[in-house]
Design an enzyme around this catalytic site. Structure first.
Site, PDB file in Angstrom:
ATOM      1  CG  ASP A   1      48.598  36.328  44.507  1.00  0.00           C
ATOM      2  OD1 ASP A   1      49.337  36.588  45.455  1.00  0.00           O
ATOM      3  OD2 ASP A   1      47.752  35.430  44.523  1.00  0.00           O
TER       4      ASP A   1
ATOM      5  NE  ARG B   1      45.388  39.617  39.170  1.00  0.00           N
ATOM      6  CZ  ARG B   1      45.264  39.016  40.354  1.00  0.00           C
ATOM      7  NH1 ARG B   1      44.407  38.032  40.497  1.00  0.00           N
ATOM      8  NH2 ARG B   1      45.984  39.389  41.388  1.00  0.00           N
TER       9      ARG B   1
ATOM     10  CB  ILE C   1      42.898  32.798  32.628  1.00  0.00           C
ATOM     11  CG1 ILE C   1      41.906  31.703  32.223  1.00  0.00           C
ATOM     12  CG2 ILE C   1      42.209  33.870  33.473  1.00  0.00           C
ATOM     13  CD1 ILE C   1      40.735  32.172  31.421  1.00  0.00           C
TER      14      ILE C   1
END
Length: 428
Positions: free
Chosen positions: A116, A121, A329
């Protein structure tokens, strides 16, 4: 292209049973190659990510069979080598093969994973941990080469600069067969990490402290499976169906849940005015009336899960006033916002991962796109709430995380159809 068609306005009632946790499954399957014997899992979700992980296993000469929620993996004839780029690129969790291959062979060659697009990340904490265990790491274009010297991996004390679920799981897998004691500090505490540790301990590993911020791992030479590992229920799937029931339900029971895993989420629904009835392993969601706005801030477990901030967004449109979501996050996880606006939602994103949601009396079905799994889940719930038909393009993202979504929603009384997807290949 896979599409999901939803004819909105149908009230939901009945019961739905939650499957095994996707975020456990995508780590447990790579971890299975650490064993010297066949490994068996129960309550495995029939999702696209499992199919892609099976393709990766096959490339290593690891056979697997999947039927009726039961997955058997036989790594006894495993062959180490570069993994298939297409399968690796298809899901983010393929990076767990770095830790698993490193633990099994002392080396790994893995293409940088896909999955995704929800913002940066980085895997810097993974690499930092591998190096502390004695590995050499080299990156070339989009491929990561990890090797060890003749002494192999050794225990180390590793402090994570940032709490990371992926790095915690990868370092558990890499160190479980390393020589000596490894201490991981400032680790993630998610239930899926405890599930992984339980699986490995049942095969002979020595992992203590999973579920706390410090994990101690004493390396062992061999891991052997002797029992079926039942995967924990998926708390994100549970939260998604609970949200749908709160938005459009006339009484829905969500079964096979661990309420303790959902406390930060259910407390927000109760704060909104949803009168949940929480039992030992199920949650009843009654028909809701007036809902109050809330402020939600995502945080590592046991805080409010980032994976649930998108699914809850449509429900907040029913609250009387302005709700605010602050995603600490993944601040860039806002790709559902523009699609919900297309449906008539009064929702906007601000800098720093802030989303503001105002009462939106009427959503209208239209053509929208699922940018990723949880954004797609938000559009499904909005489609259930909307007048008319909603067509969700790129719905294969949704099928990566939600098994039998058409069947489960239809059984609750919704009008949902999945088009242009080979459903028999996803399910036993």
């Amino acid at each position: 292209m896979t599409k999901i068609l939803i004819n909105g306005g149908k009230r939901l009632h009945g019961e739905v049973t939650i499957g095994g946790a996707k975020n456990s499954t995508v780590a447990l399957i790579p971890a299975s190659i650490l064993a010297e014997t066949p490994v068996r899992f129960d309550t495995v979700p029939a999702i696209l990510d499992v199919k892609n992980l099976q393709l990766i296993l096959k490339s290593m000469n690891v056979s697997s069979t999947f039927h009726d929620g039961f997955l058997e993996v036989d790594p006894t004839h495993i062959v180490e080598g570069p993994l298939p780029k297409n399968a690796i690129k298809s899901l983010r969790a393929s990076y767990y093969f770095m830790g698993a291959l490193l633990g099994r062979f002392g080396k790994a060659t893995v293409t940088f994973p896909g999955g995704d697009n929800i913002g940066p990340r980085p895997i810097d904490q993974h690499i930092k941990g591998f190096k502390a265990l004695g590995a050499l790491v080299r990156e070339d274009n989009d491929t990561i080469y990890i090797t060890t010297g003749p002494q192999g991996l050794h225990g180390a004390e590793i402090f994570f600069d940032k709490v990371s679920v992926g790095a915690t799981m990868n370092l558990i897998m890499a160190s479980v067969r390393a020589k000596g004691l490894t201490i991981l500090e400032n680790v993630a505490r998610e239930p899926e990490i405890t599930d992984l540790a339980t699986f490995l301990n049942n095969m002979g590993a020595n992992i203590r402290g999973a579920g706390t911020d410090t994990i101690r791992i004493s390396g062992v030479p061999v891991l052997r499976s002797s029992a079926v590992h039942t995967i924990i229920p998926d708390r994100i799937e549970a939260g998604t169906y609970i949200t749908a029931a709160a938005a459009m339900g006339d009484g829905v029971t969500v079964k096979n849940v661990i309420p303790e895993h959902l406390e930060s989420f259910t407390s927000k629904l109760i704060e909104m005015g949803v009168r949940l009835r929480i039992s030992e392993d199920e949650i009843y969601v009654p028909a809701t009336g007036h809902l109050k706005p809330v402020i939600i801030t995502t945080a590592p477990f046991p805080g409010f899960a980032t994976d649930l901030q998108q699914p809850i967004s449509p429900l907040l449109m029913k609250a009387d006033g302005r709700s605010t979501i602050i995603d600490t996050i993944y601040p860039q996880r806002i790709r559902h916002v523009v699609e919900l606006r297309r449906m008539g939602g009064d929702i906007s994103s601000l800098e720093g991962g802030v989303i503001q949601i105002n009462e939106s009396p009427r959503l209208i079905g239209t053509d929208v796109q699922a940018a990723e799994i949880r954004a797609g889940a938000a559009l499904v719930i909005a489609g259930l709430m909307a007048d008319g038909q909603t067509v969700i393009d790129h719905a294969d993202h949704i099928l990566r995380g939600y098994e039998q979504i058409q069947q489960k929603l239809t059984n609750l009384g919704a009008s949902v159809e999945v088009l242009d997807v080979d459903l028999p290949s996803l399910m036993p």
